[in-house]
Design a protein around this motif. Structure first.
Motif, PDB file in Angstrom:
ATOM      1  N   TYR A  63       6.716   5.694  -7.348  1.00 42.99           N
ATOM      2  CA  TYR A  63       5.437   6.091  -7.961  1.00 42.99           C
ATOM      3  C   TYR A  63       4.903   4.971  -8.848  1.00 42.99           C
ATOM      4  N   TYR A  64       5.779   4.359  -9.618  1.00 44.02           N
ATOM      5  CA  TYR A  64       5.352   3.252 -10.487  1.00 44.02           C
ATOM      6  C   TYR A  64       4.743   2.126  -9.648  1.00 44.02           C
ATOM      7  N   LYS A  65       5.409   1.775  -8.550  1.00 41.76           N
ATOM      8  CA  LYS A  65       4.880   0.725  -7.668  1.00 41.76           C
ATOM      9  C   LYS A  65       3.523   1.144  -7.107  1.00 41.76           C
ATOM     10  N   PHE A  66       3.401   2.429  -6.737  1.00 44.72           N
ATOM     11  CA  PHE A  66       2.144   2.945  -6.211  1.00 44.72           C
ATOM     12  C   PHE A  66       1.053   2.911  -7.273  1.00 44.72           C
ATOM     13  N   SER A  67       1.393   3.292  -8.492  1.00 50.32           N
ATOM     14  CA  SER A  67       0.391   3.323  -9.571  1.00 50.32           C
ATOM     15  C   SER A  67      -0.093   1.922  -9.929  1.00 50.32           C
ATOM     16  N   GLN A  68       0.665   0.916  -9.575  1.00 51.65           N
ATOM     17  CA  GLN A  68       0.260  -0.465  -9.821  1.00 51.65           C
ATOM     18  C   GLN A  68      -0.953  -0.855  -8.981  1.00 51.65           C
ATOM     19  N   VAL A  69      -1.143  -0.158  -7.862  1.00 51.79           N
ATOM     20  CA  VAL A  69      -2.296  -0.431  -6.997  1.00 51.79           C
ATOM     21  C   VAL A  69      -3.337   0.678  -7.144  1.00 51.79           C
ATOM     22  N   ASN A  70      -3.435   1.237  -8.354  1.00 52.90           N
ATOM     23  CA  ASN A  70      -4.463   2.213  -8.741  1.00 52.90           C
ATOM     24  C   ASN A  70      -4.406   3.525  -7.976  1.00 52.90           C
ATOM     25  N   THR A  75      -3.305   7.647  -7.803  1.00 51.04           N
ATOM     26  CA  THR A  75      -3.106   8.781  -8.708  1.00 51.04           C
ATOM     27  C   THR A  75      -1.851   9.546  -8.295  1.00 51.04           C
ATOM     28  N   PHE A  76      -1.382  10.385  -9.196  1.00 52.03           N
ATOM     29  CA  PHE A  76      -0.193  11.185  -8.919  1.00 52.03           C
ATOM     30  C   PHE A  76      -0.442  12.128  -7.743  1.00 52.03           C
ATOM     31  N   LYS A  77      -1.615  12.744  -7.696  1.00 52.67           N
ATOM     32  CA  LYS A  77      -1.943  13.652  -6.595  1.00 52.67           C
ATOM     33  C   LYS A  77      -1.939  12.905  -5.258  1.00 52.67           C
ATOM     34  N   GLN A  78      -2.531  11.725  -5.222  1.00 50.57           N
ATOM     35  CA  GLN A  78      -2.531  10.923  -3.992  1.00 50.57           C
ATOM     36  C   GLN A  78      -1.101  10.588  -3.575  1.00 50.57           C
ATOM     37  N   PHE A  79      -0.270  10.245  -4.558  1.00 51.89           N
ATOM     38  CA  PHE A  79       1.117   9.900  -4.277  1.00 51.89           C
ATOM     39  C   PHE A  79       1.859  11.085  -3.667  1.00 51.89           C
ATOM     40  N   LYS A  80       1.761  12.227  -4.327  1.00 49.10           N
ATOM     41  CA  LYS A  80       2.493  13.407  -3.877  1.00 49.10           C
ATOM     42  C   LYS A  80       1.996  13.880  -2.506  1.00 49.10           C
ATOM     43  N   ASP A  81       0.675  13.950  -2.326  1.00 44.90           N
ATOM     44  CA  ASP A  81       0.122  14.357  -1.030  1.00 44.90           C
ATOM     45  C   ASP A  81       0.472  13.361   0.066  1.00 44.90           C
ATOM     46  N   ILE A 117       5.045   1.381   0.460  1.00 47.33           N
ATOM     47  CA  ILE A 117       5.923   1.882  -0.596  1.00 47.33           C
ATOM     48  C   ILE A 117       6.765   3.044  -0.080  1.00 47.33           C
ATOM     49  N   PHE A 118       6.135   3.951   0.652  1.00 45.44           N
ATOM     50  CA  PHE A 118       6.870   5.084   1.203  1.00 45.44           C
ATOM     51  C   PHE A 118       7.940   4.618   2.176  1.00 45.44           C
ATOM     52  N   ASN A 119       7.618   3.623   2.998  1.00 46.24           N
ATOM     53  CA  ASN A 119       8.609   3.099   3.935  1.00 46.24           C
ATOM     54  C   ASN A 119       9.803   2.498   3.207  1.00 46.24           C
ATOM     55  N   LEU A 120       9.549   1.717   2.163  1.00 48.56           N
ATOM     56  CA  LEU A 120      10.647   1.134   1.397  1.00 48.56           C
ATOM     57  C   LEU A 120      11.515   2.217   0.765  1.00 48.56           C
ATOM     58  N   PHE A 121      10.862   3.221   0.183  1.00 47.32           N
ATOM     59  CA  PHE A 121      11.583   4.328  -0.440  1.00 47.32           C
ATOM     60  C   PHE A 121      12.387   5.107   0.600  1.00 47.32           C
ATOM     61  N   TYR A 122      11.732   5.494   1.688  1.00 45.68           N
ATOM     62  CA  TYR A 122      12.376   6.279   2.723  1.00 45.68           C
ATOM     63  C   TYR A 122      13.548   5.510   3.335  1.00 45.68           C
ATOM     64  N   ASN A 123      13.345   4.233   3.609  1.00 45.03           N
ATOM     65  CA  ASN A 123      14.400   3.425   4.218  1.00 45.03           C
ATOM     66  C   ASN A 123      15.613   3.286   3.308  1.00 45.03           C
ATOM     67  N   ALA A 124      15.383   3.207   1.999  1.00 45.99           N
ATOM     68  CA  ALA A 124      16.498   3.124   1.059  1.00 45.99           C
ATOM     69  C   ALA A 124      17.332   4.397   1.103  1.00 45.99           C
ATOM     70  N   VAL A 125      16.665   5.541   1.072  1.00 46.40           N
ATOM     71  CA  VAL A 125      17.376   6.822   1.121  1.00 46.40           C
ATOM     72  C   VAL A 125      18.045   7.004   2.482  1.00 46.40           C
ATOM     73  N   ASP A 135       0.851  -1.181   0.000  1.00 45.51           N
ATOM     74  CA  ASP A 135       0.000   0.000   0.000  1.00 45.51           C
ATOM     75  C   ASP A 135       0.893   1.238   0.000  1.00 45.51           C
ATOM     76  N   LEU A 136       0.266   2.386   0.040  1.00 43.85           N
ATOM     77  CA  LEU A 136       1.002   3.647  -0.013  1.00 43.85           C
ATOM     78  C   LEU A 136       2.048   3.743   1.097  1.00 43.85           C
TER      79      LEU A 136
END
Length: 162
Positions: free
Chosen positions: A138-145, A147-153, A22-30, A18-19
């Motif tokens: 974002y690509y991983k997020f878009s796979q679970v339907n 939107t870009f606005k939802q992702f950014k917010d 995905i954010f946790n995986l991204f944040y943890n990598a950085v 879920d969102l």
């Protein structure tokens, strides 16, 4: 800033999150890469390892990348496919290297094992920018339907919580 792909491998490999996942995986990598970089800088500069909290630094880098972010799902899909191929190749090389015995390597297969090790190091040292990693998230997020606005917010809210 370039991040080693190996630090972000979980983001590349995992699917169906879920969102927040995905954010946790991204944040943890950085976070992992920046923390490692900061510890190495302190060790080189002062001769000691310094354990510091790098959340503000990580949030700053991610926030800056998020401001100018323009998704390109085709590029992200291509990069994930490249990662999957290289990951498979890396596992095969590790297996081949381990199968060769020490003496056999020295006397018969030295050139071959050297080529395997060189390619393995090339794959392990590949880097990806924060922007490219954000695109993959974002690509991983878009796979679970999503939107870009939802992702950014959602990413902005996630960073505020950190």
């Amino acid at each position: 800033m370039d991040i080693k792909v190996a630090s972000a491998s979980s983001l590349f490999k995992e699917n169906g999150h879920d969102l927040k996942g995905i954010f946790n995986l991204f944040y943890n990598a950085v976070y992992a890469y920046i923390s490692l970089t900061v510890v190495n800088m302190h060790t080189e500069e002062y001769g000691i390892a310094s354990l510091t909290d790098n959340r503000e630094l990580v949030s700053g880098y991610i926030g800056t990348a998020l401001e100018n972010f323009h998704p390109d799902v085709e590029k992200a899909a291509s990069r994930i496919a490249q990662f999957n191929q290289e990951y498979k190749e890396l596992k095969e090389m590790e297996q081949k290297i381990n199968e060769m015995r020490r003496w056999k390597t020295i006397f018969r297969s030295f050139k071959q094992i050297k080529a395997y090790i060189k390619r393995k190091r090339e794959i392990e040292s590949e880097t990806v920018t924060i922007e490219e990693l954000l695109n993959i998230a974002y690509y991983k997020f878009s796979q679970v339907n999503g939107t870009f606005k939802q992702f950014k917010d959602g990413m902005k809210r996630f960073l505020e919580m950190k």
